[in-house]
Design a protein around this motif. Sequence first.
Motif, mmCIF file in Angstrom:
data_model
loop_
_atom_site.group_PDB
_atom_site.id
_atom_site.type_symbol
_atom_site.label_atom_id
_atom_site.label_comp_id
_atom_site.label_asym_id
_atom_site.label_seq_id
_atom_site.Cartn_x
_atom_site.Cartn_y
_atom_site.Cartn_z
ATOM 1 N N LEU A 60 32.006 117.208 50.326
ATOM 2 C CA LEU A 60 31.154 117.756 49.121
ATOM 3 C C LEU A 60 31.376 118.335 48.738
ATOM 4 O O LEU A 60 31.488 119.006 47.330
ATOM 5 C CB LEU A 60 29.511 117.144 49.835
ATOM 6 N N GLY A 61 31.528 119.918 49.500
ATOM 7 C CA GLY A 61 31.874 121.149 48.893
ATOM 8 C C GLY A 61 32.981 121.174 48.177
ATOM 9 O O GLY A 61 33.351 121.467 47.323
ATOM 10 N N ARG A 62 34.423 120.180 49.224
ATOM 11 C CA ARG A 62 35.573 119.971 48.209
ATOM 12 C C ARG A 62 35.119 119.769 47.132
ATOM 13 O O ARG A 62 36.325 119.293 45.666
ATOM 14 C CB ARG A 62 36.412 119.572 49.417
ATOM 15 N N GLN A 63 34.554 117.771 46.992
ATOM 16 C CA GLN A 63 34.698 117.462 45.947
ATOM 17 C C GLN A 63 34.196 118.364 44.295
ATOM 18 O O GLN A 63 34.428 118.290 43.760
ATOM 19 C CB GLN A 63 33.475 116.765 45.985
ATOM 20 N N SER A 64 32.938 119.646 45.010
ATOM 21 C CA SER A 64 32.760 120.193 44.060
ATOM 22 C C SER A 64 33.253 121.740 43.287
ATOM 23 O O SER A 64 33.661 121.963 42.574
ATOM 24 C CB SER A 64 31.100 121.594 44.506
ATOM 25 N N TYR A 65 34.785 121.984 44.261
ATOM 26 C CA TYR A 65 35.483 122.652 43.716
ATOM 27 C C TYR A 65 36.459 122.281 43.015
ATOM 28 O O TYR A 65 36.766 122.675 42.345
ATOM 29 C CB TYR A 65 36.438 123.206 45.239
ATOM 30 N N VAL A 66 36.682 120.653 43.373
ATOM 31 C CA VAL A 66 37.903 120.145 42.591
ATOM 32 C C VAL A 66 36.847 119.970 40.945
ATOM 33 O O VAL A 66 37.994 120.649 40.026
ATOM 34 C CB VAL A 66 38.166 118.705 43.106
ATOM 35 N N SER A 67 35.886 120.018 40.772
ATOM 36 C CA SER A 67 35.066 119.085 39.449
ATOM 37 C C SER A 67 34.701 120.999 39.160
ATOM 38 O O SER A 67 35.078 121.022 37.719
ATOM 39 C CB SER A 67 33.495 119.076 39.916
ATOM 40 N N GLY A 68 35.315 121.841 39.263
ATOM 41 C CA GLY A 68 35.157 123.659 38.885
ATOM 42 C C GLY A 68 33.097 123.659 38.994
ATOM 43 O O GLY A 68 33.131 125.190 38.759
ATOM 44 N N ASP A 69 32.622 123.616 39.937
ATOM 45 C CA ASP A 69 32.008 123.885 40.584
ATOM 46 C C ASP A 69 31.907 124.558 41.958
ATOM 47 O O ASP A 69 30.897 124.137 42.416
ATOM 48 C CB ASP A 69 30.592 122.543 40.464
ATOM 49 N N TYR A 70 31.580 126.499 41.341
ATOM 50 C CA TYR A 70 32.093 126.872 42.396
ATOM 51 C C TYR A 70 30.287 127.198 43.249
ATOM 52 O O TYR A 70 30.883 127.736 44.344
ATOM 53 C CB TYR A 70 32.898 127.959 41.714
ATOM 54 N N PRO A 71 29.585 127.705 42.441
ATOM 55 C CA PRO A 71 28.566 128.063 42.842
ATOM 56 C C PRO A 71 27.570 126.606 44.489
ATOM 57 O O PRO A 71 27.453 127.119 45.131
ATOM 58 C CB PRO A 71 26.987 128.211 41.717
ATOM 59 N N LYS A 72 27.983 125.423 43.749
ATOM 60 C CA LYS A 72 27.631 124.150 44.808
ATOM 61 C C LYS A 72 28.890 124.585 45.667
ATOM 62 O O LYS A 72 28.188 123.933 47.122
ATOM 63 C CB LYS A 72 27.647 123.172 43.531
ATOM 64 N N THR A 73 30.259 125.071 45.266
ATOM 65 C CA THR A 73 30.592 124.867 46.269
ATOM 66 C C THR A 73 30.420 125.658 47.400
ATOM 67 O O THR A 73 30.522 125.581 48.417
ATOM 68 C CB THR A 73 32.010 125.438 45.756
ATOM 69 N N ILE A 74 29.867 126.725 47.213
ATOM 70 C CA ILE A 74 29.631 127.532 47.987
ATOM 71 C C ILE A 74 28.430 127.321 48.889
ATOM 72 O O ILE A 74 28.803 126.714 50.175
ATOM 73 C CB ILE A 74 28.975 128.732 47.658
ATOM 74 N N GLN A 75 27.321 125.992 47.753
ATOM 75 C CA GLN A 75 26.251 125.783 48.635
ATOM 76 C C GLN A 75 26.575 124.669 50.132
ATOM 77 O O GLN A 75 26.054 124.755 51.044
ATOM 78 C CB GLN A 75 25.260 124.799 47.829
ATOM 79 N N TRP A 76 27.201 124.360 50.004
ATOM 80 C CA TRP A 76 27.742 123.065 50.807
ATOM 81 C C TRP A 76 28.978 123.673 52.118
ATOM 82 O O TRP A 76 28.578 123.057 52.888
ATOM 83 C CB TRP A 76 28.531 121.948 49.602
ATOM 84 N N MET A 77 29.661 124.733 51.486
ATOM 85 C CA MET A 77 30.412 125.255 52.378
ATOM 86 C C MET A 77 29.363 125.734 53.696
ATOM 87 O O MET A 77 29.933 125.962 54.590
ATOM 88 C CB MET A 77 31.549 126.437 51.484
ATOM 89 N N ASN A 78 28.575 126.463 53.146
ATOM 90 C CA ASN A 78 27.970 127.047 53.579
ATOM 91 C C ASN A 78 26.836 126.329 55.191
ATOM 92 O O ASN A 78 26.744 126.385 55.418
ATOM 93 C CB ASN A 78 26.200 128.389 52.372
ATOM 94 N N GLU A 79 26.217 125.362 54.213
ATOM 95 C CA GLU A 79 25.901 124.381 54.842
ATOM 96 C C GLU A 79 26.641 123.600 55.815
ATOM 97 O O GLU A 79 26.376 123.454 57.507
ATOM 98 C CB GLU A 79 24.788 123.363 54.276
ATOM 99 N N ALA A 80 27.672 123.205 55.565
ATOM 100 C CA ALA A 80 29.186 123.071 57.073
ATOM 101 C C ALA A 80 29.370 124.037 57.569
ATOM 102 O O ALA A 80 29.151 123.269 58.698
ATOM 103 C CB ALA A 80 30.612 122.875 56.232
ATOM 104 N N GLU A 81 29.225 125.396 58.183
ATOM 105 C CA GLU A 81 29.502 126.126 58.526
ATOM 106 C C GLU A 81 28.226 126.562 59.282
ATOM 107 O O GLU A 81 28.695 126.265 60.551
ATOM 108 C CB GLU A 81 29.930 127.381 57.646
ATOM 109 N N ALA A 82 26.849 126.391 58.993
ATOM 110 C CA ALA A 82 26.032 126.152 59.856
ATOM 111 C C ALA A 82 26.053 124.967 60.732
ATOM 112 O O ALA A 82 25.662 124.766 62.239
ATOM 113 C CB ALA A 82 24.852 126.111 58.801
ATOM 114 N N ARG A 83 26.345 123.978 59.997
ATOM 115 C CA ARG A 83 26.438 122.679 61.003
ATOM 116 C C ARG A 83 27.363 122.922 62.379
ATOM 117 O O ARG A 83 27.374 121.812 63.030
ATOM 118 C CB ARG A 83 26.253 121.101 60.316
ATOM 119 N N LEU A 84 28.245 123.617 61.198
ATOM 120 C CA LEU A 84 29.252 123.670 62.770
ATOM 121 C C LEU A 84 29.453 124.276 64.036
ATOM 122 O O LEU A 84 29.813 123.628 64.671
ATOM 123 C CB LEU A 84 30.621 124.604 61.737
#
Length: 271
Positions: free
Chosen positions: A169-193
């Motif tokens: 979901l973070g990658r898809q946000s990045y491709v769409s140019g939504d960088y704030p949402k990218t950070i949100q989902w990547m932070n969530e991915a890191e927490a779950r990792l």
Amino acid sequence: MKLLVLLCGLISARAEMFTAISHMENLLVAESEVIGAMSRYLASEEERLSRIRHLLGEYEKFHSDASSSGLEQFLANPVNAFLIVKRLTRDWSTVQSVMSQNPAEVIISNITARKEELSLPDEEDLNGAAHALLRLQETYQLDPHQMARGDIQGVSFGIELSAGDCFELGRQSYVSGDYPKTIQWMNEAEARLLKEKDSPTVLEEDIVEYLAFSAYMLDDVEGALKLTNRLLELVPSHPRATGNKVYYEASIRKLRRNRMGDSDDSPYADN
């Protein structure tokens, strides 16, 4: 009613295949076929590995007998001499054949041949489903952490997202140019990792790289540099991080010079 609205919003966001519940049910049927294929593959692999273990045991026993008897005495027996030659020719060919068998190819080809029949989704469908979920997040201002827990505005669906799901979901946000949402989902991915140490669903360095890119795109060059340094700690030979680090450092130096130049008491003020 709220749940129905949310579900309809999600389902109707992607082309014809995802416009009706019946089509989504077809995907569950397709998934059961995939599960069956994986089960058949595991059964075939277990049978193959069992055969290899049996052959290995025969080799080990023969070698142990030879070593314990004394090599010279063992090989003096013409029967033993014949057997060791046979084991390293005909028997070894059998072992090679068993080891090189790949039951996955047949099983995968069968599933691939039935792709249309099973209505298997493709990358475009994945992109559409991800974007639908992201639009749902945007429309209802949903919290990524709650969404990852399967909680949509207080309604729990009972299934949580993995770190890999959040990364996508973070990658898809990045491709769409939504960088704030990218950070949100990547932070969530890191927490779950952190909870997936035994069987991680995504690499930490991939998450950090997207976080660094997004920070830079949001003009946070110092944040991008900090994340890139962290990326280099994880992967010192990373193909892009070293060049990015040099670029970010140069950008920060240039930014600082420009700030000093804007100041009246800056040594660069008259230049």
